[in-house]
Design a protein around this motif. Structure first.
Motif, PDB file in Angstrom:
ATOM      1  N   TYR A 292       0.838  -1.201   0.000  1.00 54.55           N
ATOM      2  CA  TYR A 292       0.000   0.000   0.000  1.00 54.55           C
ATOM      3  C   TYR A 292       0.877   1.257   0.000  1.00 54.55           C
ATOM      4  CZ  TYR A 292      -3.517   3.393   1.527  1.00 54.55           C
ATOM      5  OH  TYR A 292      -4.343   4.484   1.621  1.00 54.55           O
ATOM      6  N   HIS A 296       1.048   4.310  -2.742  1.00 55.88           N
ATOM      7  CA  HIS A 296       0.451   5.614  -2.424  1.00 55.88           C
ATOM      8  C   HIS A 296       1.456   6.675  -1.993  1.00 55.88           C
ATOM      9  CE1 HIS A 296      -3.840   4.472  -2.671  1.00 55.88           C
ATOM     10  NE2 HIS A 296      -3.403   3.260  -2.317  1.00 55.88           N
ATOM     11  N   GLU A 300       1.005  10.657  -2.014  1.00 55.67           N
ATOM     12  CA  GLU A 300       0.468  11.092  -0.718  1.00 55.67           C
ATOM     13  C   GLU A 300       1.585  11.173   0.314  1.00 55.67           C
ATOM     14  OE1 GLU A 300      -3.094   8.945   0.536  1.00 55.67           O
ATOM     15  OE2 GLU A 300      -3.210   8.073  -1.473  1.00 55.67           O
ATOM     16  N   ALA A 346      -7.026   4.424  10.687  1.00 57.11           N
ATOM     17  CA  ALA A 346      -7.371   4.802   9.313  1.00 57.11           C
ATOM     18  C   ALA A 346      -6.434   4.116   8.317  1.00 57.11           C
ATOM     19  CB  ALA A 346      -7.298   6.314   9.161  1.00 57.11           C
ATOM     20  N   PHE A 347      -5.152   4.033   8.670  1.00 55.34           N
ATOM     21  CA  PHE A 347      -4.183   3.387   7.782  1.00 55.34           C
ATOM     22  C   PHE A 347      -4.497   1.911   7.611  1.00 55.34           C
ATOM     23  CE2 PHE A 347      -0.168   0.924   7.564  1.00 55.34           C
ATOM     24  CZ  PHE A 347       0.208   1.270   6.282  1.00 55.34           C
ATOM     25  N   LEU A 349      -7.317   0.336   8.071  1.00 54.81           N
ATOM     26  CA  LEU A 349      -8.573   0.176   7.338  1.00 54.81           C
ATOM     27  C   LEU A 349      -8.359   0.380   5.840  1.00 54.81           C
ATOM     28  CD1 LEU A 349     -11.617  -0.266   7.297  1.00 54.81           C
ATOM     29  CD2 LEU A 349     -11.902   2.200   7.724  1.00 54.81           C
ATOM     30  N   ASP A 350      -7.590   1.396   5.472  1.00 60.15           N
ATOM     31  CA  ASP A 350      -7.308   1.644   4.052  1.00 60.15           C
ATOM     32  C   ASP A 350      -6.568   0.464   3.426  1.00 60.15           C
ATOM     33  OD1 ASP A 350      -8.533   4.096   4.140  1.00 60.15           O
ATOM     34  OD2 ASP A 350      -6.682   5.231   4.461  1.00 60.15           O
ATOM     35  N   LEU A 353      -9.080  -2.431   2.966  1.00 60.08           N
ATOM     36  CA  LEU A 353     -10.033  -2.205   1.873  1.00 60.08           C
ATOM     37  C   LEU A 353      -9.373  -2.390   0.511  1.00 60.08           C
ATOM     38  CD1 LEU A 353     -12.004   0.881   3.242  1.00 60.08           C
ATOM     39  CD2 LEU A 353     -12.771  -1.501   3.143  1.00 60.08           C
ATOM     40  N   GLU A 354      -8.088  -2.096   0.433  1.00 61.15           N
ATOM     41  CA  GLU A 354      -7.396  -2.223  -0.851  1.00 61.15           C
ATOM     42  C   GLU A 354      -6.834  -3.633  -1.079  1.00 61.15           C
ATOM     43  OE1 GLU A 354      -4.239   0.421  -3.475  1.00 61.15           O
ATOM     44  OE2 GLU A 354      -5.576   1.280  -1.973  1.00 61.15           O
TER      45      GLU A 354
END
Length: 506
Positions: A292, A296, A300, A346-347, A349-350, A353-354
Motif C-alpha cells: 500500500y 500511495h 500522498e 485509518a491506515f 482500514l485503508d 479495503l485495498e
C-alpha cells in the motif's frame, strides 16, 4: 449427575501447597523469578502513580524524575538540544503506553517492597496451584475409588513437571493469567451449577484480574462469550444465562478499571495513554501494508512512508527500535508517537479495503504459525535484553540478576519445549475426540464436553488474536497451552463421562 461442589472451601490445602512449591522449580534453578524487558515498564507505571499520590520514592523512581523533570538536561550536541528543548510542552510530554497494565504493575510493585520478586512468584504459583486443584476436583466422579489428594497430585505434578506452566508461574509478566483467565471462563460457563459461592467468587476474581492485567485476555473472553451466547440461543450448548451475566459483569468491570487508568494518566500527565501501532506494524511487516505504501507514497504524504527506506522490515523492530532508520514508533519524538498512533486505525482500514485477501491470508498464516510455535526463548536472556536490564533495573536487583541461570544462558528449556508440544498435541486430540463422541452418542454436549470445547476454542482464539496482532511468538502459545493437558488428564480417568453423555443437560 455430579452434585454441587465447593461448599466446604477449596478442598485439601496440602495439595495446593505441594503444587505451589513444585511450580517454583524453574525459579529456584534460575536463582530468582524471570524478567522480561517489559517487566520494568509495568513496575515504573505503578511506581509513578504511587509517587504522584503519596510522594513515596523507591529505587524505580529515578527514571520518573529523569523523564518528567521540569527542566531539560543540558544537551551534549545540537541534535540533542533539538530533541530536549520542547520537553516542558504538553505536546512533547513523555508518552505513557497503554497495554502495560498498571494493575499488574501494582502487584509487582507491592511484591518488590521486600527487596526482590519472590513474593510475586510464590503468589502466582499458589493461584495456579488452586486452579489446578479445582479443575481436577471438579472433573472427579463422585464415586471414585481414588482419594482426592492422590488424584490431584497424580495429575497435577506431571502437568507441573512436563508442561510450560511452571516457567510462567515464576515469570514477572501477566502471561500466566492468560491460562488462568481461560480456566476461569470455562469453569464459570460449564460448571456453574457444581460450584459453591466461594468457588464462583474465586473464578470471577481471577477472570477479572486476567482481563485487567492484559488486553488480549479481554479479547479471548469476549470471543468465548460470543460463542456461549450463540450456543444458548441455538440450544446447542445450553450453558445458561447466569454465568453469561457474571462474565459480562467482569468484562464491564475490566473496562471500568481501564477507564480509571486512562483518566488518572490524563489528569496527572495532561495526555491520554498511547497504544503502540501494533496493527499497522503487523500489516506492514506481513506485506499488504508495505505494498500500500509503495503505491500511495508517490502521491500522498503518509506518516508511515519512511519505512520504504528501511533496510529490514520486522514487526518488533518497527515498533521498538530506537533507530530512525528502523523504527516507526519508539524511534520518534513523543509528539510524533502520539500522531502516528492516532493515524493507525485509518491506515489499517485503508490497507484492508485495498488488499482484503492479502490481509486475511497473512492473518491466517500468523494464526497457523502461532498454533505450532512451541519455544521458551524468554528464559535465557540475550545480549540486547541484558543491556536493557542494566539500563532499566535498579542496581541492587541487577546485581542479583547477573547471578541467575537465565542471565548466564544456562537455564534448561529444550526438554520442556518438546514435552509441552507432545502432551499438548495428545491432549488436543483427546479433547476433540471426547467432544465428538459425546455429541454423537447423545445429540447434545454435556457439561464436561462444553468444558472441553471452550478450552479448545480458547486456545485457538489466543493463537488467532496473538498471531494476527503481534506475530507468532513461543511465549504467546506456551503461556496457556498447559491448560490442554490439564483438562484432558482431569477427564481421562472419569468413568462417569459415558453415563453423563446419555443424560440431558440441565
Amino acid at each position: 449427575m455430579l452434585g454441587k461442589i465447593g461448599k466446604t472451601g477449596f478442598g485439601p490445602t496440602i495439595t495446593v501447597v505441594i503444587l505451589a512449591l513444585a511450580l517454583l522449580w524453574p525459579s529456584l534453578i534460575n536463582g530468582e523469578p524471570f524478567y522480561m524487558p517489559d517487566t520494568p515498564s509495568y513496575i515504573r507505571a505503578a511506581d509513578a502513580g504511587v509517587y504522584k499520590l503519596t510522594g513515596m520514592e523507591s529505587p524505580w523512581t529515578n527514571e520518573f524524575h529523569d523523564r518528567y523533570a521540569a527542566a531539560p538536561k543540558t544537551a551534549a550536541s545540537a541534535d540533542a538540544v533539538i530533541e530536549t528543548t520542547p520537553a516542558n510542552t504538553a505536546d512533547n510530554a513523555p508518552v505513557a503506553l497503554a497495554g502495560r497494565s498498571v494493575f499488574y504493575g501494582a502487584f509487582l510493585y507491592i511484591a518488590q517492597i521486600f527487596g526482590n520478586f519472590w513474593l510475586a512468584a510464590v503468589l502466582q504459583s499458589l493461584v495456579v496451584g488452586i486452579a489446578i486443584m479445582l479443575t481436577i476436583r471438579t472433573c472427579m466422579p463422585e464415586q471414585s475409588r481414588v482419594s482426592l489428594t492422590i488424584r490431584i497430585l497424580a495429575i497435577g505434578l506431571p502437568i507441573v513437571f512436563l508442561s510450560s506452566v511452571a516457567f510462567f508461574s515464576g515469570f514477572l509478566m501477566p502471561d500466566i493469567f492468560a491460562g488462568l483467565g481461560l480456566l476461569s471462563f470455562v469453569h464459570l460457563a460449564a460448571f456453574w451449577d457444581r460450584q459453591g459461592r466461594m468457588e464462583r467468587l474465586f473464578w470471577f476474581v481471577l477472570l477479572l484480574s486476567a482481563m485487567l492485567f492484559h488486553n488480549t485476555n479481554v479479547l479471548i473472553t469476549v470471543s468465548l462469550l460470543a460463542l456461549v451466547v450463540l450456543g444458548n440461543l441455538t440450544k446447542i450448548l445450553q450453558v445458561g444465562w447466569k454465568p453469561v451475566l457474571v462474565v459480562m459483569a467482569s468484562i464491564l468491570l475490566s473496562f471500568a478499571g481501564q477507564s480509571v487508568f486512562y483518566w488518572g494518566v490524563t489528569k496527572y500527565s495532561g495526555n491520554a495513554p498511547v497504544m503502540p501501532p501494533f496493527l499497522a506494524a503487523r500489516v506492514i511487516s506481513d506485506g499488504p501494508g508495505y505494498q500500500y505504501l509503495e503505491k500511495h507514497c508517490k502521491t500522498e504524504d503518509l506518516k508511515f512512508c519512511r519505512v520504504l527506506d528501511f533496510p529490514v522490515i520486522n514487526h518488533d523492530q518497527l515498533l521498538w527500535s530506537t533507530s530512525k532508520d528502523e523504527g516507526v514508533f519508539q524511534a520518534l519524538s513523543n509528539r510524533e508517537k502520539r500522531e502516528i498512533a492516532a493515524l493507525e486505525k485509518a491506515f489499517v482500514l485503508d490497507v484492508f479495503l485495498e488488499y482484503p485477501i492479502e490481509v486475511l491470508v497473512a492473518s491466517f498464516r500468523g494464526f497457523g504459525t502461532q498454533l505450532v510455535t512451541f519455544n521458551l526463548p524468554n528464559f535465557n536472556y540475550n545480549d540486547k535484553q541484558k543491556a536493557q536490564y542494566q539500563e532499566k533495573i535498579p542496581s541492587e536487583l541487577f546485581s542479583a540478576q547477573k547471578q541467575s541461570a537465565a542471565f548466564k544462558n544456562t537455564m534448561p528449556t529444550r526438554f520442556w519445549e518438546i514435552s509441552t508440544f507432545i502432551i499438548s498435541g495428545l491432549a488436543l486430540l483427546f479433547l476433540l475426540g471426547f467432544i465428538f463422541r459425546n455429541f454423537r452418542q447423545s445429540g447434545h454436549l454435556s457439561k464436561t464436553a462444553i468444558f472441553s470445547l471452550l478450552i479448545v476454542v480458547g486456545i485457538f482464539a489466543n493463537a488467532a488474536i496473538c498471531g494476527a496482532l503481534s506475530g507468532a511468538k513461543g511465549r504467546y502459545q506456551m503461556r496457556l497451552v498447559w491448560v490442554l493437558p490439564l483438562a484432558a488428564a482431569s477427564l481421562l480417568p472419569n468413568r462417569q463421562r459415558r453415563m453423563e453423555a446419555a443424560q440431558p443437560t440441565e
